[in-house]
Design a protein around this motif. Structure first.
Motif, mmCIF file in Angstrom:
data_model
loop_
_atom_site.group_PDB
_atom_site.id
_atom_site.type_symbol
_atom_site.label_atom_id
_atom_site.label_comp_id
_atom_site.label_asym_id
_atom_site.label_seq_id
_atom_site.Cartn_x
_atom_site.Cartn_y
_atom_site.Cartn_z
ATOM 1 N N TYR A 34 0.856 -1.188 0.000
ATOM 2 C CA TYR A 34 0.000 0.000 0.000
ATOM 3 C C TYR A 34 0.888 1.233 0.000
ATOM 4 C CZ TYR A 34 -3.515 3.359 1.755
ATOM 5 O OH TYR A 34 -4.356 4.436 1.921
ATOM 6 N N GLY A 35 0.668 2.121 -0.961
ATOM 7 C CA GLY A 35 1.427 3.365 -0.988
ATOM 8 C C GLY A 35 2.170 3.551 -2.291
ATOM 9 N N ASN A 36 3.251 4.304 -2.223
ATOM 10 C CA ASN A 36 3.971 4.662 -3.438
ATOM 11 C C ASN A 36 4.635 3.435 -4.053
ATOM 12 O OD1 ASN A 36 5.399 5.020 -0.875
ATOM 13 N ND2 ASN A 36 7.194 5.444 -2.123
ATOM 14 N N ALA A 37 4.438 3.270 -5.364
ATOM 15 C CA ALA A 37 4.989 2.115 -6.075
ATOM 16 C C ALA A 37 6.478 2.268 -6.346
ATOM 17 C CB ALA A 37 4.240 1.921 -7.390
ATOM 18 N N GLU A 38 7.055 3.444 -6.089
ATOM 19 C CA GLU A 38 8.459 3.678 -6.407
ATOM 20 C C GLU A 38 9.392 2.712 -5.687
ATOM 21 O OE1 GLU A 38 6.334 7.564 -7.148
ATOM 22 O OE2 GLU A 38 6.281 5.967 -5.642
ATOM 23 N N VAL A 39 9.000 2.290 -4.483
ATOM 24 C CA VAL A 39 9.854 1.359 -3.736
ATOM 25 C C VAL A 39 9.971 0.040 -4.491
ATOM 26 C CG1 VAL A 39 10.054 0.017 -1.611
ATOM 27 C CG2 VAL A 39 9.364 2.409 -1.497
ATOM 28 N N ALA A 40 8.836 -0.522 -4.895
ATOM 29 C CA ALA A 40 8.858 -1.781 -5.651
ATOM 30 C C ALA A 40 9.543 -1.604 -6.995
ATOM 31 C CB ALA A 40 7.438 -2.307 -5.831
ATOM 32 N N GLU A 41 9.349 -0.442 -7.618
ATOM 33 C CA GLU A 41 9.983 -0.184 -8.915
ATOM 34 C C GLU A 41 11.504 -0.147 -8.795
ATOM 35 O OE1 GLU A 41 6.304 2.378 -10.882
ATOM 36 O OE2 GLU A 41 7.965 3.418 -9.909
ATOM 37 N N ALA A 42 12.002 0.363 -7.655
ATOM 38 C CA ALA A 42 13.450 0.375 -7.438
ATOM 39 C C ALA A 42 13.997 -1.043 -7.336
ATOM 40 C CB ALA A 42 13.772 1.157 -6.160
ATOM 41 N N VAL A 43 13.228 -1.930 -6.714
ATOM 42 C CA VAL A 43 13.639 -3.331 -6.612
ATOM 43 C C VAL A 43 13.718 -3.959 -8.002
ATOM 44 C CG1 VAL A 43 13.009 -5.599 -5.684
ATOM 45 C CG2 VAL A 43 12.669 -3.542 -4.284
ATOM 46 N N VAL A 44 12.711 -3.678 -8.818
ATOM 47 C CA VAL A 44 12.688 -4.225 -10.183
ATOM 48 C C VAL A 44 13.873 -3.705 -10.988
ATOM 49 C CG1 VAL A 44 11.376 -4.257 -12.347
ATOM 50 C CG2 VAL A 44 10.198 -4.587 -10.169
ATOM 51 N N GLN A 45 14.252 -2.441 -10.787
ATOM 52 C CA GLN A 45 15.401 -1.875 -11.498
ATOM 53 C C GLN A 45 16.679 -2.668 -11.222
ATOM 54 O OE1 GLN A 45 14.909 2.396 -10.235
ATOM 55 N NE2 GLN A 45 15.536 2.742 -12.351
ATOM 56 N N LEU A 46 16.766 -3.238 -10.025
ATOM 57 C CA LEU A 46 17.930 -4.044 -9.653
ATOM 58 C C LEU A 46 17.819 -5.476 -10.172
ATOM 59 C CD1 LEU A 46 18.315 -2.849 -5.961
ATOM 60 C CD2 LEU A 46 20.026 -2.562 -7.759
ATOM 61 N N ARG A 47 16.716 -5.764 -10.848
ATOM 62 C CA ARG A 47 16.401 -7.116 -11.314
ATOM 63 C C ARG A 47 16.206 -8.069 -10.143
ATOM 64 N NH1 ARG A 47 20.818 -8.810 -15.425
ATOM 65 N NH2 ARG A 47 19.386 -10.565 -15.722
ATOM 66 N N ALA A 48 15.900 -7.497 -8.988
ATOM 67 C CA ALA A 48 15.497 -8.282 -7.825
ATOM 68 C C ALA A 48 13.978 -8.448 -7.876
ATOM 69 C CB ALA A 48 15.944 -7.603 -6.533
ATOM 70 N N PRO A 96 -5.932 8.891 -1.358
ATOM 71 C CA PRO A 96 -4.474 8.897 -1.213
ATOM 72 C C PRO A 96 -3.749 7.806 -1.992
ATOM 73 C CG PRO A 96 -5.483 8.029 0.776
ATOM 74 C CD PRO A 96 -6.601 8.526 -0.092
ATOM 75 N N VAL A 97 -4.376 6.644 -2.147
ATOM 76 C CA VAL A 97 -3.755 5.527 -2.866
ATOM 77 C C VAL A 97 -4.803 4.934 -3.795
ATOM 78 C CG1 VAL A 97 -2.649 3.257 -2.675
ATOM 79 C CG2 VAL A 97 -2.156 5.038 -0.970
ATOM 80 N N GLN A 98 -4.520 4.940 -5.077
ATOM 81 C CA GLN A 98 -5.515 4.533 -6.073
ATOM 82 C C GLN A 98 -5.613 3.017 -6.248
ATOM 83 O OE1 GLN A 98 -7.636 6.496 -7.671
ATOM 84 N NE2 GLN A 98 -6.845 8.462 -6.989
ATOM 85 N N ALA A 99 -4.520 2.295 -6.021
ATOM 86 C CA ALA A 99 -4.508 0.846 -6.246
ATOM 87 C C ALA A 99 -3.375 0.227 -5.454
ATOM 88 C CB ALA A 99 -4.344 0.525 -7.729
ATOM 89 N N ARG A 136 -0.865 -4.188 -8.284
ATOM 90 C CA ARG A 136 -1.702 -4.081 -9.478
ATOM 91 C C ARG A 136 -1.194 -3.024 -10.450
ATOM 92 N NH1 ARG A 136 -7.558 -3.924 -6.898
ATOM 93 N NH2 ARG A 136 -7.709 -6.022 -6.037
ATOM 94 N N MET A 137 -0.064 -2.438 -10.134
ATOM 95 C CA MET A 137 0.474 -1.384 -10.985
ATOM 96 C C MET A 137 1.230 -1.990 -12.165
ATOM 97 S SD MET A 137 -0.605 1.260 -9.389
ATOM 98 C CE MET A 137 0.313 2.638 -10.070
ATOM 99 N N PRO A 138 1.255 -1.275 -13.306
ATOM 100 C CA PRO A 138 1.985 -1.780 -14.482
ATOM 101 C C PRO A 138 3.439 -2.096 -14.138
ATOM 102 C CG PRO A 138 0.654 0.130 -15.064
ATOM 103 C CD PRO A 138 0.585 0.008 -13.575
ATOM 104 N N GLY A 139 3.885 -3.250 -14.584
ATOM 105 C CA GLY A 139 5.254 -3.676 -14.338
ATOM 106 C C GLY A 139 5.482 -4.323 -12.991
ATOM 107 N N LEU A 140 4.452 -4.298 -12.135
ATOM 108 C CA LEU A 140 4.596 -4.860 -10.783
ATOM 109 C C LEU A 140 3.541 -5.917 -10.488
ATOM 110 C CD1 LEU A 140 5.148 -1.519 -8.810
ATOM 111 C CD2 LEU A 140 6.917 -3.143 -9.541
#
Length: 225
Positions: A23-37, A166-169, A173-177
């Motif tokens: 729940y919250g900003n997807a940037e944290v998960a996106e940073a993990v994906v950037q590391l290919r983790a 405050p949080v839409q989804a 459920r976000m694209p790429g995640l």
């Protein structure tokens, strides 16, 4: 240092699992994906909206390398419990402020929150918490899920109060995640939460307008079909 840089410098590598808030900003998960983790989503605590330490413990595996927690809406994540889990499993623990957190005007926001707590009806006001800075004053509009909350939003905005969802989804459920998971407290928080104006610059008259707009609805609205 951002999430990506912190995890990279700590040695998180491709294929490692990193537990992140659902729940919250997807940037944290996106940073993990950037590391290919691999981001592994943990459910929210129903009161604080921060990652639930018990949910973190439930998803830790032998492949888990790190846990990222984020303070949410001015409430602190349970850092001590999360760090205890990290120590038990040998994990890196990263605890971050919510993006855009403002250290100024805290006492004024607390005054506004106290005013709203004592006067709002038809919504569930934030629970008391030591150190809450009310970066955002987030209430719940309970009922039959998102249609009730979204109808409430439209009605309050029509009365000139600029509230926002405050949080839409959920992050999963976000694209790429996208992940095939269903985390009940996260889903319910996404469907029910609403941020009402309570920033330090509001006047008492403006706060009264917030209360009047919400309370005039007479409680919950019927689902909007």
């Amino acid at each position: 240092m951002g999430t990506f840089e912190t995890l990279k410098s700590a040695g998180v590598r491709a294929g490692d699992e990193v537990v992140v808030p659902a729940y919250g900003n997807a940037e944290v998960a996106e940073a993990v994906v950037q590391l290919r983790a691999v981001p592994v989503f943990a459910d929210v605590d129903a009161d604080s909206y921060c990652v639930d330490p018990a949910a973190v413990s439930d998803v830790v595996t032998s492949r888990t390398a790190a846990v990222v927690a984020v303070h949410r809406f001015g409430r602190r994540a349970n850092e001590a419990w999360i760090r205890e889990i990290g120590q038990r499993h040998g994990l890196l623990v990263v605890v971050e402020e919510e993006p855009g957190a403002d250290p100024e005007g805290v006492e004024r926001r607390r005054e506004h929150a106290s005013y709203l707590d004592g006067r709002l009806s038809g919504v569930r006001t934030p629970g008391p918490a030591v150190g809450h800075t009310y970066e955002r004053y987030v209430v719940r509009v309970p009922g039959n899920g998102r249609p009730d909350r979204d109808a409430f939003v439209r009605a309050v905005r029509a009365k000139g109060v600029m509230c926002r969802v405050p949080v839409q989804a959920p992050a999963y459920r976000m694209p790429g995640l996208r992940r095939d998971v269903f985390l009940p407290h996260t889903e319910r928080a996404v469907d029910e939460t609403l941020a009402l104006p309570a920033h330090a610059g509001l006047s008492r008259r403006e706060l009264h307008k917030v209360v009047g707009a919400c309370n005039a609805l007479g409680g919950l609205l019927q689902p909007a079909f």
